[in-house]
Design a protein around this motif. Sequence first.
Motif, PDB file in Angstrom:
ATOM      1  N   ILE A   1       2.705 -20.564  12.678  1.00  0.00           N
ATOM      2  CA  ILE A   1       3.600 -21.364  11.838  1.00  0.00           C
ATOM      3  C   ILE A   1       2.870 -21.631  10.530  1.00  0.00           C
ATOM      4  O   ILE A   1       1.798 -22.250  10.528  1.00  0.00           O
ATOM      5  N   THR A   2       3.399 -21.145   9.444  1.00  0.00           N
ATOM      6  CA  THR A   2       2.802 -21.413   8.134  1.00  0.00           C
ATOM      7  C   THR A   2       3.056 -22.868   7.755  1.00  0.00           C
ATOM      8  O   THR A   2       4.215 -23.319   7.786  1.00  0.00           O
ATOM      9  N   PRO A   3       1.997 -23.626   7.428  1.00  0.00           N
ATOM     10  CA  PRO A   3       2.199 -25.024   7.046  1.00  0.00           C
ATOM     11  C   PRO A   3       3.195 -25.166   5.897  1.00  0.00           C
ATOM     12  O   PRO A   3       3.148 -24.401   4.926  1.00  0.00           O
ATOM     13  N   GLY A   4       4.111 -26.106   6.037  1.00  0.00           N
ATOM     14  CA  GLY A   4       5.092 -26.363   4.988  1.00  0.00           C
ATOM     15  C   GLY A   4       6.465 -25.784   5.265  1.00  0.00           C
ATOM     16  O   GLY A   4       7.420 -26.084   4.546  1.00  0.00           O
ATOM     17  N   LEU A   5       6.593 -24.944   6.313  1.00  0.00           N
ATOM     18  CA  LEU A   5       7.915 -24.411   6.659  1.00  0.00           C
ATOM     19  C   LEU A   5       8.812 -25.545   7.144  1.00  0.00           C
ATOM     20  O   LEU A   5       8.356 -26.494   7.788  1.00  0.00           O
ATOM     21  N   THR A   6      10.095 -25.422   6.830  1.00  0.00           N
ATOM     22  CA  THR A   6      11.009 -26.534   7.079  1.00  0.00           C
ATOM     23  C   THR A   6      12.110 -26.213   8.078  1.00  0.00           C
ATOM     24  O   THR A   6      12.453 -25.052   8.323  1.00  0.00           O
ATOM     25  N   LEU A   7      12.637 -27.284   8.636  1.00  0.00           N
ATOM     26  CA  LEU A   7      13.789 -27.225   9.521  1.00  0.00           C
ATOM     27  C   LEU A   7      14.628 -28.466   9.248  1.00  0.00           C
ATOM     28  O   LEU A   7      14.070 -29.552   9.000  1.00  0.00           O
ATOM     29  N   GLN A   8      15.926 -28.313   9.243  1.00  0.00           N
ATOM     30  CA  GLN A   8      16.791 -29.475   9.114  1.00  0.00           C
ATOM     31  C   GLN A   8      17.888 -29.402  10.166  1.00  0.00           C
ATOM     32  O   GLN A   8      18.470 -28.345  10.402  1.00  0.00           O
ATOM     33  N   ILE A   9      18.124 -30.525  10.802  1.00  0.00           N
ATOM     34  CA  ILE A   9      19.088 -30.605  11.893  1.00  0.00           C
ATOM     35  C   ILE A   9      20.275 -31.448  11.450  1.00  0.00           C
ATOM     36  O   ILE A   9      20.118 -32.583  10.985  1.00  0.00           O
ATOM     37  N   TYR A  10      21.461 -30.876  11.573  1.00  0.00           N
ATOM     38  CA  TYR A  10      22.716 -31.568  11.250  1.00  0.00           C
ATOM     39  C   TYR A  10      23.355 -31.916  12.584  1.00  0.00           C
ATOM     40  O   TYR A  10      23.727 -31.028  13.355  1.00  0.00           O
ATOM     41  N   TYR A  11      23.480 -33.214  12.879  1.00  0.00           N
ATOM     42  CA  TYR A  11      23.863 -33.601  14.229  1.00  0.00           C
ATOM     43  C   TYR A  11      24.745 -34.855  14.244  1.00  0.00           C
ATOM     44  O   TYR A  11      24.767 -35.648  13.300  1.00  0.00           O
TER      45      TYR A  11
END
Length: 226
Positions: A150-160
């Motif tokens: 996992i490259t530091p700084g990669l993002t994820l956003q959850i719409y829930y």
Amino acid sequence: MKHIITVFVFAGILISCNSSDKTKKPTQESPAMESEIKSTSNDNNKQLKNIDTDEALIATALMAAPKESRSKCKVIGYNMAGEFVTLKEGDNEFIILADNPTQAGFSAACYHKDLEPFMARGRALRAEGKNEQEVFAIREEEMKLGQLKITPGLTLQIYYGAKTVYDSAASKVEGAQLRYVIYLPWATSESTGLPEVPMASNHPWIMNPGTHKAHIMISPLPEDRE
């Protein structure tokens, strides 16, 4: 005499009418009433649809991505037939995992494409029957061995959210919110300066510190905030 009495009676009627008219004021709506009317009107204007087709799964999944990127996002996930498939092809930096129609509520996750090997490994392990603790331990070991990255700084956003209806015109799932994640493998509170618990709603904090899955978490404000 009769004429005088008639004059007095007529005058009394006029006075009574005038007095009655003064007590009647035009009906005025208070700001609260106006707000309630506008709110009701807005609710009536919503064209809410159920998330019960593959097209609806794609439409609501895309709502997890930034607006300017949605048209080129790849969407994967379970279709209405229960098959895990590519629901929409895409060629930008985002992959979106659509809502699972067999589970209660709504949840779609948008993440950087470079996270896909890590995410896919998790899906494969769960398909083998591994529980979340086992998935965590296996991926941690594979990260240490360099088999996953996992490259530091990669993002994820959850719409829930709890509801499974959406407004296509507004591009919103009813009541849904966004939660943001920024991956920083092996990071700690000491290495980042972030607390391990949020200091307040919508404040960043570090979750799973010191592990392969360490990440900055930013949760949404409560829905009932003023």
